[in-house]
Structure formats: structure tokens, C-alpha cells
Motif scaffolding. Structure first.
Motif, PDB file in Angstrom:
ATOM      1  N   GLY A  86       0.824  -1.205   0.000  1.00 42.74           N
ATOM      2  CA  GLY A  86       0.000   0.000   0.000  1.00 42.74           C
ATOM      3  C   GLY A  86       0.856   1.251   0.000  1.00 42.74           C
ATOM      4  N   ARG A  87       0.192   2.395   0.004  1.00 41.52           N
ATOM      5  CA  ARG A  87       0.914   3.664   0.079  1.00 41.52           C
ATOM      6  C   ARG A  87       1.610   3.778   1.432  1.00 41.52           C
ATOM      7  NH1 ARG A  87      -1.979   7.996   0.445  1.00 41.52           N
ATOM      8  NH2 ARG A  87      -4.006   6.989   0.686  1.00 41.52           N
ATOM      9  N   ILE A  88       2.824   4.284   1.409  1.00 42.50           N
ATOM     10  CA  ILE A  88       3.579   4.419   2.653  1.00 42.50           C
ATOM     11  C   ILE A  88       3.241   5.776   3.264  1.00 42.50           C
ATOM     12  CG2 ILE A  88       5.838   4.213   3.730  1.00 42.50           C
ATOM     13  CD1 ILE A  88       4.839   1.736   2.176  1.00 42.50           C
ATOM     14  N   THR A  89       2.169   5.772   4.032  1.00 37.51           N
ATOM     15  CA  THR A  89       1.667   6.996   4.637  1.00 37.51           C
ATOM     16  C   THR A  89       1.112   6.672   6.021  1.00 37.51           C
ATOM     17  OG1 THR A  89       0.033   8.780   4.392  1.00 37.51           O
ATOM     18  CG2 THR A  89      -0.553   6.646   3.487  1.00 37.51           C
ATOM     19  N   LYS A  90       1.096   7.652   6.892  1.00 34.68           N
ATOM     20  CA  LYS A  90       0.714   7.421   8.286  1.00 34.68           C
ATOM     21  C   LYS A  90      -0.722   6.934   8.436  1.00 34.68           C
ATOM     22  CE  LYS A  90       4.063  10.775  10.034  1.00 34.68           C
ATOM     23  NZ  LYS A  90       4.276  12.093  10.683  1.00 34.68           N
ATOM     24  N   VAL A  91      -1.622   7.343   7.528  1.00 34.57           N
ATOM     25  CA  VAL A  91      -3.017   6.927   7.670  1.00 34.57           C
ATOM     26  C   VAL A  91      -3.192   5.425   7.469  1.00 34.57           C
ATOM     27  CG1 VAL A  91      -3.958   9.162   6.987  1.00 34.57           C
ATOM     28  CG2 VAL A  91      -3.585   7.404   5.244  1.00 34.57           C
ATOM     29  N   LYS A  92      -2.184   4.761   6.912  1.00 37.52           N
ATOM     30  CA  LYS A  92      -2.256   3.311   6.718  1.00 37.52           C
ATOM     31  C   LYS A  92      -1.904   2.538   7.989  1.00 37.52           C
ATOM     32  CE  LYS A  92      -3.199   3.031   2.224  1.00 37.52           C
ATOM     33  NZ  LYS A  92      -4.323   2.267   1.641  1.00 37.52           N
ATOM     34  N   ASN A  93      -1.529   3.259   9.053  1.00 36.95           N
ATOM     35  CA  ASN A  93      -1.250   2.638  10.353  1.00 36.95           C
ATOM     36  C   ASN A  93      -0.021   1.725  10.312  1.00 36.95           C
ATOM     37  OD1 ASN A  93      -1.912   2.593  13.053  1.00 36.95           O
ATOM     38  ND2 ASN A  93      -3.466   1.002  12.885  1.00 36.95           N
ATOM     39  N   ILE A  94       0.969   2.112   9.535  1.00 38.14           N
ATOM     40  CA  ILE A  94       2.191   1.312   9.425  1.00 38.14           C
ATOM     41  C   ILE A  94       2.973   1.324  10.733  1.00 38.14           C
ATOM     42  CG2 ILE A  94       4.399   1.096   8.184  1.00 38.14           C
ATOM     43  CD1 ILE A  94       2.938   2.232   5.720  1.00 38.14           C
ATOM     44  N   SER A  95       2.833   2.392  11.513  1.00 37.08           N
ATOM     45  CA  SER A  95       3.497   2.434  12.820  1.00 37.08           C
ATOM     46  C   SER A  95       3.004   1.289  13.703  1.00 37.08           C
ATOM     47  CB  SER A  95       3.250   3.779  13.502  1.00 37.08           C
ATOM     48  OG  SER A  95       1.860   4.021  13.660  1.00 37.08           O
ATOM     49  N   PHE A  96       1.729   0.917  13.560  1.00 43.65           N
ATOM     50  CA  PHE A  96       1.162  -0.209  14.309  1.00 43.65           C
ATOM     51  C   PHE A  96       1.868  -1.507  13.911  1.00 43.65           C
ATOM     52  CE2 PHE A  96      -1.767  -3.633  15.168  1.00 43.65           C
ATOM     53  CZ  PHE A  96      -2.443  -3.265  16.321  1.00 43.65           C
ATOM     54  N   ILE A  97       2.143  -1.661  12.623  1.00 41.05           N
ATOM     55  CA  ILE A  97       2.863  -2.849  12.148  1.00 41.05           C
ATOM     56  C   ILE A  97       4.236  -2.923  12.803  1.00 41.05           C
ATOM     57  CG2 ILE A  97       3.913  -3.982  10.143  1.00 41.05           C
ATOM     58  CD1 ILE A  97       1.697  -2.828   8.418  1.00 41.05           C
ATOM     59  N   LEU A  98       4.950  -1.805  12.812  1.00 44.78           N
ATOM     60  CA  LEU A  98       6.302  -1.791  13.374  1.00 44.78           C
ATOM     61  C   LEU A  98       6.277  -2.043  14.878  1.00 44.78           C
ATOM     62  CD1 LEU A  98       7.856   1.178  11.348  1.00 44.78           C
ATOM     63  CD2 LEU A  98       7.940  -1.277  10.846  1.00 44.78           C
ATOM     64  N   ASP A  99       5.268  -1.516  15.567  1.00 44.61           N
ATOM     65  CA  ASP A  99       5.118  -1.807  17.002  1.00 44.61           C
ATOM     66  C   ASP A  99       4.917  -3.306  17.222  1.00 44.61           C
ATOM     67  OD1 ASP A  99       5.345   0.851  17.679  1.00 44.61           O
ATOM     68  OD2 ASP A  99       3.179   1.196  17.826  1.00 44.61           O
ATOM     69  N   THR A 100       4.075  -3.900  16.380  1.00 45.65           N
ATOM     70  CA  THR A 100       3.800  -5.337  16.485  1.00 45.65           C
ATOM     71  C   THR A 100       5.063  -6.156  16.231  1.00 45.65           C
ATOM     72  OG1 THR A 100       1.501  -5.025  15.774  1.00 45.65           O
ATOM     73  CG2 THR A 100       2.427  -7.238  15.545  1.00 45.65           C
ATOM     74  N   LEU A 101       5.809  -5.773  15.211  1.00 45.67           N
ATOM     75  CA  LEU A 101       7.034  -6.505  14.869  1.00 45.67           C
ATOM     76  C   LEU A 101       8.064  -6.420  15.990  1.00 45.67           C
ATOM     77  CD1 LEU A 101       7.432  -5.449  11.125  1.00 45.67           C
ATOM     78  CD2 LEU A 101       6.424  -7.559  12.026  1.00 45.67           C
ATOM     79  N   ASN A 132      -0.633 -11.525   5.507  1.00 47.35           N
ATOM     80  CA  ASN A 132      -0.719 -10.146   5.044  1.00 47.35           C
ATOM     81  C   ASN A 132      -1.175  -9.319   6.245  1.00 47.35           C
ATOM     82  OD1 ASN A 132      -1.076  -7.792   3.410  1.00 47.35           O
ATOM     83  ND2 ASN A 132      -3.256  -8.277   3.238  1.00 47.35           N
ATOM     84  N   ILE A 133      -0.293  -8.473   6.768  1.00 41.22           N
ATOM     85  CA  ILE A 133      -0.627  -7.669   7.948  1.00 41.22           C
ATOM     86  C   ILE A 133      -1.199  -6.343   7.478  1.00 41.22           C
ATOM     87  CG2 ILE A 133       0.242  -6.615  10.060  1.00 41.22           C
ATOM     88  CD1 ILE A 133       2.450  -8.669  10.147  1.00 41.22           C
ATOM     89  N   PHE A 134      -2.477  -6.118   7.779  1.00 40.56           N
ATOM     90  CA  PHE A 134      -3.141  -4.908   7.274  1.00 40.56           C
ATOM     91  C   PHE A 134      -3.989  -4.277   8.377  1.00 40.56           C
ATOM     92  CE2 PHE A 134      -5.796  -2.240   4.608  1.00 40.56           C
ATOM     93  CZ  PHE A 134      -4.858  -1.754   3.710  1.00 40.56           C
ATOM     94  N   PRO A 135      -3.375  -3.424   9.213  1.00 43.03           N
ATOM     95  CA  PRO A 135      -4.092  -2.830  10.350  1.00 43.03           C
ATOM     96  C   PRO A 135      -4.710  -1.466  10.059  1.00 43.03           C
ATOM     97  CG  PRO A 135      -1.774  -2.357  10.559  1.00 43.03           C
ATOM     98  CD  PRO A 135      -1.938  -3.116   9.259  1.00 43.03           C
ATOM     99  N   SER A 136      -4.888  -1.127   8.781  1.00 38.65           N
ATOM    100  CA  SER A 136      -5.405   0.195   8.435  1.00 38.65           C
ATOM    101  C   SER A 136      -6.832   0.390   8.943  1.00 38.65           C
ATOM    102  CB  SER A 136      -5.375   0.394   6.918  1.00 38.65           C
ATOM    103  OG  SER A 136      -6.002   1.610   6.564  1.00 38.65           O
ATOM    104  N   ILE A 137      -7.058   1.529   9.577  1.00 41.98           N
ATOM    105  CA  ILE A 137      -8.406   1.935   9.985  1.00 41.98           C
ATOM    106  C   ILE A 137      -9.013   2.812   8.893  1.00 41.98           C
ATOM    107  CG2 ILE A 137      -9.736   3.161  11.759  1.00 41.98           C
ATOM    108  CD1 ILE A 137      -7.433   2.553  13.696  1.00 41.98           C
ATOM    109  N   PHE A 138      -8.152   3.440   8.136  1.00 43.01           N
ATOM    110  CA  PHE A 138      -8.526   4.382   7.083  1.00 43.01           C
ATOM    111  C   PHE A 138      -9.219   3.697   5.906  1.00 43.01           C
ATOM    112  CE2 PHE A 138      -6.831   5.873   2.949  1.00 43.01           C
ATOM    113  CZ  PHE A 138      -7.495   7.082   2.840  1.00 43.01           C
ATOM    114  N   ASP A 139      -8.721   2.533   5.485  1.00 44.13           N
ATOM    115  CA  ASP A 139      -9.228   1.882   4.279  1.00 44.13           C
ATOM    116  C   ASP A 139     -10.626   1.319   4.482  1.00 44.13           C
ATOM    117  OD1 ASP A 139      -6.951   1.323   1.991  1.00 44.13           O
ATOM    118  OD2 ASP A 139      -6.098   1.642   3.977  1.00 44.13           O
TER     119      ASP A 139
END
Length: 389
Positions: free
Chosen positions: A214-229, A288-295
Motif C-alpha cells: 500500500g501507500r507508505i503513509t501514516k493513515v495506513k497505520n504502518i506504525s502499528f505494524i512496526l510496534d507489532t514486529l 498479510n498484515i493490514f491494520p489500516s483503519i482508514f481503508d
């Protein structure tokens, strides 16, 4: 009454060469409708490097203004050339996939020529505006303006049921139909792709491999992925995470991965245009880790499912609506600790994980041909009510 072939003008503020879910949805719908014998005109923003010769439908490029590196928005006014193109096209119905200036243009033209207008919502604009608007004081009026537009169209559709709460923010309380996005089903055979990613990234079949596309942007909740990892690493679990895509927040997330001491376990691949390589990454991934709230309804969940890879998403999100927890994917609370615990548990039984992936493949994949029939049913229903066909 026999159903005649329709002339459908599709308005959108999001179209190729920009990258995103709406762009793909408009392209796939226009293509599928054309293949069924309907005549399509797509009215889209202009881009310097746009090449419309490759499409089987007609595209008219509206004068536009550059918003960011990925998006151009159409200027909110008609010109003689656009009027002439639309008049000559002589549409039966207008279908808008944007709630910005293009929806205003579609409503204005529809009223003038007594044409029905369908509006499809792909995006939770409350997240977009809060992320981009410098002054929060203007967010509420911007959302209310969308609601006023939606009250003027003949039918509203959305790609997820989670839009109900979003519509309340717009001041829109009317009915809406939910039509999930489809997928162009042209998957590669495992023998064609399984070794491509393994050889490129030196992966083993026994590795724990995760993917996000996906797009590498904060609304995609990628920080949540990194916290999980980070929490998975603390549990002693080895893995390789592939974050596929490009976007303005890429440096931010690379820095975050380094701060969390997981940079050697996270691969930021950038945009992957090689379809075989992307398919191979999907195929070789465990989750496939997809924690986006935005989508609302991310196609990456369906793309992963097409290659037998289940997704893990968050509760009460549009992306979780397709999933039955533990059957064809996984749904967890909006908590990185909980997601890390769930992933750790999932990895203990790879045989069960494979079954869930096969269920995802059999249950979640929906073609654009099926989606197109749902939209056509709405078109004909509206036109029959107006007795224009």
C-alpha cells in the motif's frame, strides 16, 4: 423490458497514472463495462505523463491542479470543451467516484440535462482531511460539504458497511448500497512464481514471512505494524517483513524501524511493478498484515487471498468485513500487544494457517465481472424508475 446498452459517463478525481485503490476501481469498472458492450467516457484530472491510448474506453482529461506527488484534482468549473464532449457523448447516467470537484460537476451537469447521478464513496475523508488540513477548524465544514452533495444524487454506494459512521460526520443519513471491490483474476501458477522472491531476497520455505502492500503513509497505520514486529522480536520470533509501496512517509517509517532495532528484519521494497515478483511475495508470505483503519475495502486482502495468504486486520474496520475470524483470515483488537500475541499463536500451527489461506482463496476472491453486474443492476433500476429506457 429489454435492457439496452448504456452510455455511462464516469467522473473521478483519482485516475492513472496516479496510484491508489480508487484509480484501480475506476479502471476495472470502466473496462468490464466496455467489455459487456456499454459505451464509457471517463472524465479524469489531467497529468503530464498520462497515456490514454492503452485503454479500451475513452478518457477526457479535465484541467487540474497538482495536490501532492501522487494526486491531481480537477479544477471546479466547466469549460466549453468539456460541455461539448459530454453533450456529444449523450450519456444515459453519470457515475462519480469522487466527492471533490468532480462530484460537483456531475451534479451540475446531471441537473441541467435531467440525468441520474450515482455517487460511490471509496475513502473515509475524515481521515484524509485531518491528515492534510493544517487547520482542524476547516475539517468539519469540508465534511459537511460532502454530505450536501450526497443529498443531491440519485443513489449513494460505498465499498464497506463501516461508512455508516463516516456518513454521520458528513451529515448524510440517507440510504446507501454496499458493493465490495472486485479483482482482476489473472493469477499466476505457483510453479511460475514461487522461487522468484525466494531467490531475490534469499528466503527459505520455512521462514516466517509477512507482507504489507500500500501507500507508505501514516493513515495506513504502518506504525502499528512496526510496534507489532518489535514485540514479536522481543518474544524471540524470527521473521522477514516486506513493506511494499512508496509514499511521502517512507523516511519516517525507515527511521522508526531503526529506532525499534528491527531494520534488519524489515524490507522496504519501494513500489514493485514486476507483477511476477509481487505475486511471488504474496505467495511466499504467511500473513498479510493490514491494520489500516482508514481503508474501506482494501484490495490487498483479496490479492493476498488469491495466492492463499490470509490477512490479519483490526476489529470494526472496513478491511475486516470480508473476513470470518479463524476461518479465512484473522481479526484482532486495535492493540499491538494483542496482534503480536495472535501472530505468535498463529505461527505455532502452520498446517492450520495453510487451511485458513486456502479458505481465503476460495471465499474472498470476487471478480470485477461480478461487481460490474451489481452496478449495472443499480443503473437499470434508477433508469427504469425515471422511465428513460
Amino acid at each position: 423490458m429489454d435492457k439496452k446498452k448504456l452510455k455511462i459517463a464516469i467522473f473521478t478525481d483519482n485516475f492513472f497514472p496516479a496510484v491508489g485503490g480508487t484509480e484501480n476501481a475506476v479502471y476495472n469498472l470502466a473496462t468490464a463495462l466496455t467489455e459487456l458492450g456499454h459505451e464509457i467516457l471517463v472524465v479524469a484530472p489531467n497529468y503530464k505523463n498520462a497515456d490514454d491510448s492503452k485503454y479500451i474506453f475513452r478518457v477526457f482529461r479535465k484541467s487540474s491542479i497538482k495536490i501532492d506527488a501522487n494526486n491531481n484534482y480537477a479544477l471546479p468549473f466547466f469549460n466549453k470543451k468539456l460541455y461539448k464532449v459530454l453533450d456529444e457523448f449523450n450519456a444515459d447516467i453519470l457515475h462519480c467516484h469522487s466527492q471533490a470537484s468532480m462530484l460537483s460537476l456531475a451534479i451540475k451537469y446531471g441537473k441541467k440535462h435531467k440525468l441520474p447521478v450515482v455517487s460511490t464513496i471509496h475513502t473515509k475523508f475524515s481521515y484524509c482531511y485531518k491528515d492534510s488540513a493544517k487547520l482542524n477548524i476547516i475539517v468539519k465544514p469540508m465534511l459537511k460539504s460532502i454530505g450536501r452533495k450526497l443529498k443531491q444524487v440519485d443513489r449513494v454506494t460505498a465499498v464497506s458497511y463501516s461508512m455508516a459512521d463516516e456518513f454521520k460526520l458528513y451529515g448524510y443519513n440517507g440510504q446507501f448500497d454496499v458493493i465490495k471491490n472486485g479483482l482482476s483474476i489473472n493469477s499466476f501458477k505457483p510453479i511460475e512464481i514461487e522461487n522468484i522472491a525466494r531467490e531475490k531476497y534469499k528466503l527459505k520455505s520455512t521462514d516466517n514471512i509477512f507482507i504489507f502492500v500500500g501507500r507508505i503513509t501514516k493513515v495506513k497505520n504502518i506504525s502499528f505494524i512496526l510496534d507489532t514486529l518489535q514485540k514479536l522480536k522481543e518474544k524471540g520470533i524470527k521473521f522477514k517483513m516486506f513493506i511494499v509501496g512508496e509514499g511521502g512517509d517512507l523516511p519516517y517509517f525507515k527511521s522508526m524501524a531503526k529506532e525499534k532495532n528491527i531494520e534488519d528484519m524489515v524490507e522496504f521494497t519501494g513500489k514493485i511493478t514486476d507483477k511476477h515478483l509481487l505475486a511471488s511475495l504474496y505467495y511466499n508470505s504467511n500473513l498479510n498484515i493490514f491494520p489500516s483503519i482508514f481503508d474501506n475495502d482494501s484490495l490487498t486482502i483479496v490479492e493476498a487471498a488469491m495466492y492463499g495468504t490470509p490477512s490479519i486486520t483490526l476489529m470494526n474496520t472496513g478491511s475486516s468485513e470480508r473476513i470470518t475470524d479463524g476461518q479465512n483470515g484473522y481479526i484482532v483488537q486495535n492493540n499491538a500487544n494483542k496482534m503480536a500475541e495472535q501472530i505468535a499463536e498463529i505461527l505455532k500451527d502452520k498446517n492450520r494457517l495453510k487451511i485458513v489461506g486456502e479458505n481465503a482463496k476460495n471465499e474472498l476472491v470476487k471478480s470485477w465481472q461480478d461487481v460490474t453486474q451489481e452496478y449495472l443492476a443499480i443503473y437499470y433500476e434508477i433508469l427504469n424508475q425515471k422511465k428513460t429506457i
